[in-house]
Enzyme design. Structure first.
Site, short mmCIF file in Angstrom:
data_model
loop_
_atom_site.label_atom_id
_atom_site.label_comp_id
_atom_site.label_asym_id
_atom_site.label_seq_id
_atom_site.Cartn_x
_atom_site.Cartn_y
_atom_site.Cartn_z
N HIS A 46 63.94 2.15 41.05
CA HIS A 46 64.18 2.97 39.85
C HIS A 46 65.65 3.43 39.90
CE1 HIS A 46 63.99 6.72 37.45
NE2 HIS A 46 62.88 6.25 36.91
N ASP A 87 61.52 6.65 48.65
CA ASP A 87 61.27 7.21 47.32
C ASP A 87 59.76 7.14 47.11
OD1 ASP A 87 60.88 7.74 44.69
OD2 ASP A 87 62.33 6.28 43.92
N GLN A 114 56.38 7.44 43.11
CA GLN A 114 55.19 6.75 42.57
C GLN A 114 54.04 6.70 43.56
OE1 GLN A 114 54.50 5.83 39.53
NE2 GLN A 114 56.52 6.19 38.66
N LYS A 148 54.40 14.12 38.67
CA LYS A 148 53.66 12.84 38.66
C LYS A 148 52.35 12.96 39.43
CE LYS A 148 57.76 9.88 38.51
NZ LYS A 148 57.87 9.45 37.12
N CYS A 195 63.73 2.47 33.40
CA CYS A 195 64.79 2.93 34.31
C CYS A 195 64.95 1.98 35.49
CB CYS A 195 64.54 4.35 34.82
SG CYS A 195 64.39 5.55 33.52
N1 7TS Z 1 61.55 7.02 41.60
C1 7TS Z 1 60.58 6.31 41.03
C2 7TS Z 1 59.98 5.15 41.75
C3 7TS Z 1 60.14 6.67 39.75
O1 7TS Z 1 59.17 5.94 39.17
C4 7TS Z 1 60.72 7.77 39.08
C5 7TS Z 1 60.35 8.16 37.69
C6 7TS Z 1 61.70 8.49 39.77
C7 7TS Z 1 62.09 8.08 41.02
C8 7TS Z 1 62.36 9.68 39.16
O2 7TS Z 1 61.47 10.73 39.01
P1 7TS Z 1 61.96 12.07 38.32
O3 7TS Z 1 60.77 12.96 38.37
O4 7TS Z 1 63.09 12.57 39.11
O5 7TS Z 1 62.34 11.71 36.92
N2 7TS Z 1 59.69 7.18 36.97
C9 7TS Z 1 59.39 7.22 35.64
C10 7TS Z 1 58.72 6.18 35.00
O6 7TS Z 1 58.35 5.15 35.54
N3 7TS Z 1 58.57 6.50 33.71
O7 7TS Z 1 59.13 7.69 33.51
C11 7TS Z 1 59.64 8.16 34.70
#
Ligand code: 7TS
Length: 412
Positions: free
Chosen positions: A126, A203, A206, A229, A369
């Site tokens: 991501h 990371d 997910q 999440k 992303c």
């Molecule tokens: N890493 C992964 C693997 C992710 O899927 C996401 C967000 C992030 C980092 C960043 O998370 P945040 O909470 O800091 O924004 N992924 C997604 C997605 O798949 N659709 O919307 C956000």
């Protein structure tokens, strides 16, 4: 609606939003990989905190402030246990996973990297685990290397020996792809990296919502996740870091709370974890995150994973019957999470998503992303359905039926 593994009908009563109708149809929420819905227990924890316990944390000497601080710190303890950390000093509250990775990039990265050093990530990252490293490389002269993927959407480790060398100073990998659903077996890669003296970051944005997390078993020095999440509120993320590394790192943001002694000439810093928590945090969000962790612990992460394995297997089988649909990512549900990306021949993913919305089905469409991954897959966008504890096989059936209707609508 009850699977053998989770009582989904009962779970759904904790999520009133799932009873809504959308465009005249019952809502099928298939976008938990972007952000999960929140159970009543989490929403009540926010209300209860503001109605009965609010004061700023780590400051006031009065009883109410002590109560707020205790609730806030209770979440830190709960998270430490949830991910198998040795100490609460290793748990830093951030706004989200993105900020947690940036914290490491700005502090550990800018202090420890120089020209000639290498950072190893993968093609499926991501942007949150990619752009901060591109920026660090621009600033320090270090080089970014990437592990490719194979045709099944799994990491292709055939060239790992040449990618992972004594020059590698950091290996940063996602444990689960937000696009492909692939679960990466990061532990042996990190073990090899550590032998060469590299630092490792996982990371878990997910993976943490869906499978058990143990920082020791993962061999990671840093781990990041986002509360939103995994049933928790927005605005709260976690950085886990090994105490020794966090102690050696300079602070990230500067201001109140992160200091020890301040003069106009010199500042000394607070101890861990407060050194990395400048300013007033999202106290209500942190407090309510505790209710989300309780909810997951009560279900059991094993059961959560088995339920999702079942629904993902079902989705892969059903979607696999549609000849005009291309699925990206592993077709075998083993070592695979509950995000399924696909394209429909002749119809742009945005149109697919819009049509599904008119059928009450919420999915995400776009590059998710992960632009370099899209390029590697030979597309610029996909539609993604992602499942969580409250989703059912019936919702998968509705998705398949709506996709068939979509093809008829476009006269294909
Ligand atoms: N890493 C992964 C693997 C992710 O899927 C996401 C967000 C992030 C980092 C960043 O998370 P945040 O909470 O800091 O924004 N992924 C997604 C997605 O798949 N659709 O919307 C956000």
């Amino acid at each position: 609606m009850t699977t053998e593994i989770l009582d989904v009908a009962k779970i759904r009563t904790d999520f009133p939003i799932l009873g809504r109708s959308m465009n005249g149809k019952p809502l099928a929420f298939l976008d938990s990989a972007a952000s999960s819905q929140k159970p009543n227990q989490v929403v009540s924890a926010i209300t209860n905190y503001y109605q009965n316990h609010h004061a700023n944390v780590h400051r006031g000497m009065y009883t109410l402030a002590a109560e707020a601080t205790e609730l806030f710190e209770n979440t830190r303890t709960k998270i430490a246990q949830f991910i198998g950390a040795d100490s609460t000093k290793e748990i830093i509250f951030t706004r989200n996973a993105t900020e947690a990775i940036n914290l490491v990039a700005y502090t550990w990265g800018e202090t420890n990297l120089k020209a000639g050093d290498e950072i190893l990530i993968s093609v499926m990252e991501h942007h949150a685990n990619l752009v901060p490293w591109v920026r660090v490389c621009e600033k320090t002269g270090a080089t970014l290397k990437t592990i490719p993927i194979d045709s099944d959407g799994r990491l292709d480790l055939s060239s790992l020996d040449t990618l992972l060398t004594a020059k590698t100073k950091l290996v940063a990998l996602s444990r689960m792809s937000n696009v492909l659903g692939t679960i990466n077996d990061v532990a042996p890669i990190f073990a090899a990296a550590k032998k060469l003296g590299a630092v490792t970051l996982v990371d878990a944005a997910q993976s943490a919502p869906h499978i058990a997390t143990d920082v020791k078993k993962l061999n990671c020095d840093f781990l990041v996740l986002s509360a939103h999440k995994m049933l928790g509120p927005t605005g709260v993320g976690i950085l886990y870091g090994r105490e020794e590394l966090l102690n050696a790192m300079p602070p990230f943001l500067a201001g109140g709370e992160m200091i020890d002694q301040v003069t106009f000439e010199k500042v000394t810093y607070n101890e861990l974890p407060h050194k990395f928590e400048a300013g007033t945090p999202d106290i209500a969000g942190v407090v309510a995150f505790s209710a989300a962790i309780d909810y997951l612990n009560n279900l059991g992460m094993d059961a959560v994973q088995r339920h999702e394995h079942e629904i993902t297997s079902y989705a892969l089988a059903k979607l696999g019957e549609l000849p005009w649909l291309t699925i990206y990512g592993p077709r075998d549900s083993k070592n695979r999470g509950a995000a399924v990306s696909f394209t429909v021949e002749g119809i742009h993913p945005h149109d697919v998503s819009q049509f599904l919305d008119s059928a009450g089905i919420a999915v995400r469409a776009g590059h998710h992303c992960a632009q370099p991954l899209m390029k590697a897959l030979g597309t610029d966008a996909t539609t993604r359905a992602s499942f969580y504890i409250y989703n059912t096989n019936e919702e998968v059936d509705r998705l398949c039926k709506a996709l068939i209707d979509l093809r008829s609508f476009f006269k294909l």
